[in-house]
Design a protein around this motif. Structure first.
Motif, short mmCIF file in Angstrom:
data_model
loop_
_atom_site.label_atom_id
_atom_site.label_comp_id
_atom_site.label_asym_id
_atom_site.label_seq_id
_atom_site.Cartn_x
_atom_site.Cartn_y
_atom_site.Cartn_z
N LEU A 54 46.82 34.77 30.35
CA LEU A 54 46.18 33.59 29.77
C LEU A 54 45.05 33.92 28.80
N GLN A 55 44.32 35.04 29.04
CA GLN A 55 43.14 35.31 28.22
C GLN A 55 43.20 36.65 27.50
N TYR A 56 43.29 37.74 28.27
CA TYR A 56 43.12 39.08 27.69
C TYR A 56 44.12 39.38 26.57
N TYR A 57 45.42 39.24 26.86
CA TYR A 57 46.42 39.59 25.84
C TYR A 57 46.33 38.71 24.60
N PRO A 58 46.21 37.37 24.73
CA PRO A 58 46.07 36.56 23.51
C PRO A 58 44.83 36.92 22.68
N GLN A 59 43.70 37.18 23.36
CA GLN A 59 42.48 37.57 22.63
C GLN A 59 42.67 38.90 21.93
N LYS B 170 44.84 38.49 18.88
CA LYS B 170 44.07 37.85 17.81
C LYS B 170 43.15 38.85 17.11
N LYS B 171 42.50 39.72 17.90
CA LYS B 171 41.62 40.74 17.30
C LYS B 171 42.42 41.69 16.41
N PHE B 172 43.61 42.09 16.89
CA PHE B 172 44.44 42.97 16.07
C PHE B 172 44.90 42.28 14.80
N GLU B 173 45.22 40.99 14.87
CA GLU B 173 45.62 40.25 13.67
C GLU B 173 44.48 40.22 12.66
N GLU B 174 43.26 39.98 13.14
CA GLU B 174 42.10 39.97 12.24
C GLU B 174 41.87 41.34 11.62
N ARG B 175 41.99 42.38 12.45
CA ARG B 175 41.79 43.75 11.96
C ARG B 175 42.86 44.11 10.94
N TYR C 230 42.20 45.27 7.15
CA TYR C 230 42.69 46.56 6.65
C TYR C 230 43.62 46.37 5.45
N GLU C 231 44.45 45.32 5.47
CA GLU C 231 45.35 45.07 4.34
C GLU C 231 44.55 44.79 3.07
N LYS C 232 43.51 43.96 3.19
CA LYS C 232 42.69 43.65 2.02
C LYS C 232 41.93 44.89 1.55
N ASP C 233 41.41 45.69 2.48
CA ASP C 233 40.68 46.90 2.10
C ASP C 233 41.61 47.93 1.47
N ALA C 234 42.83 48.06 1.99
CA ALA C 234 43.79 49.00 1.40
C ALA C 234 44.15 48.57 -0.02
N ALA C 235 44.31 47.27 -0.24
CA ALA C 235 44.60 46.76 -1.58
C ALA C 235 43.42 47.01 -2.52
N LEU C 236 42.20 46.82 -2.00
CA LEU C 236 40.99 47.06 -2.80
C LEU C 236 40.89 48.52 -3.20
N ALA C 237 41.15 49.43 -2.26
CA ALA C 237 41.10 50.87 -2.54
C ALA C 237 42.17 51.26 -3.56
N ALA D 73 46.96 49.77 13.82
CA ALA D 73 46.64 48.42 14.32
C ALA D 73 47.92 47.60 14.48
N LYS D 74 48.86 47.73 13.55
CA LYS D 74 50.13 47.01 13.66
C LYS D 74 50.90 47.48 14.89
N THR D 75 50.90 48.78 15.13
CA THR D 75 51.59 49.34 16.29
C THR D 75 50.96 48.84 17.58
N ARG D 76 49.63 48.89 17.65
CA ARG D 76 48.92 48.43 18.86
C ARG D 76 49.15 46.95 19.11
N LYS D 77 49.22 46.15 18.03
CA LYS D 77 49.49 44.73 18.19
C LYS D 77 50.89 44.53 18.77
N ALA D 78 51.88 45.25 18.25
CA ALA D 78 53.26 45.14 18.76
C ALA D 78 53.32 45.55 20.23
N GLU D 79 52.59 46.61 20.60
CA GLU D 79 52.56 47.05 22.00
C GLU D 79 51.93 45.97 22.89
N THR D 80 50.88 45.35 22.41
CA THR D 80 50.20 44.31 23.19
C THR D 80 51.10 43.09 23.37
N ILE D 81 51.84 42.73 22.33
CA ILE D 81 52.78 41.61 22.43
C ILE D 81 53.85 41.93 23.48
#
Length: 174
Positions: free
Chosen positions: A8-13, A16-21, A25-32, A136-144
């Motif tokens: 109910l709490q830990y996995y959804p939070q 969400k943190k991984f999605e924000e990260r 990172y996508e915006k920073d990679a594009a900027l670089a 981060a994408k890998t960790r998000k997939a693992e968490t899902i």
């Protein structure tokens, strides 16, 4: 109950943190990528205290001088490089200067006493952004996946329900 709390709490939070990260990172990679160094020496102009430095050695020396002028532990904005704002601060715990490259996320660089070495460290940190994005994408997939497993685990009945019931009745009788 711990598993239910995680569902109910830990996995959804965490997701969400991984999605924000990932978005940061996508915006920073594009900027670089947008501000990639050109030419043989592979150095983008660096702006420090309002002055733009075209030469790598001059920028490195000025960065060291700015560090010595700002012995504070709270970050002070000093300029920009490759589209990232730069903040410098003194890490009193580890007794060295650090630099934050600020895009959508903050990327920490530990600075040393070598002027050109510091610029290499900054470049290396910018170069790590795509790898961090993939991690981060890998960790998000693992968490899902963990969330899905936990949801199925929560639905299973307790295997020792009858035994627990018997022992509880016996304990109450005693």
């Amino acid at each position: 109950y711990d598993l239910e709390d995680r569902v109910l709490q830990y996995y959804p939070q965490t997701i969400k943190k991984f999605e924000e990260r990932i978005a940061a990172y996508e915006k920073d990679a594009a900027l670089a990528e947008q501000h990639k160094p050109q030419g043989e020496d592979k150095f983008c102009p660096m702006t420090l205290n309002g002055v733009t430095y075209q030469e790598k050695s001059d920028a490195g020396e000025m960065l060291l001088a700015i560090c010595k002028e700002n012995p504070l532990s709270n970050p002070v904005e000093i300029g920009s490089y490759r589209g990232f704002r730069m903040e410098v601060y003194y890490d009193s715990l580890n007794t060295h200067f650090c630099l934050n490259l600020c895009g959508k996320a903050k990327h920490k660089v530990d600075l040393g006493s070598d002027a050109l070495g510091n610029l290499t460290r900054i470049e290396n940190e910018i170069g790590k952004i795509p790898a961090r994005l993939e991690a981060a994408k890998t960790r998000k997939a693992e968490t899902i996946e963990q969330l899905a497993n936990a949801k199925t685990e929560v639905l299973k009945p307790f295997a020792f329900e009858e035994e627990l019931k018997e022992k509880t009745e016996r304990l109450n009788a005693l």
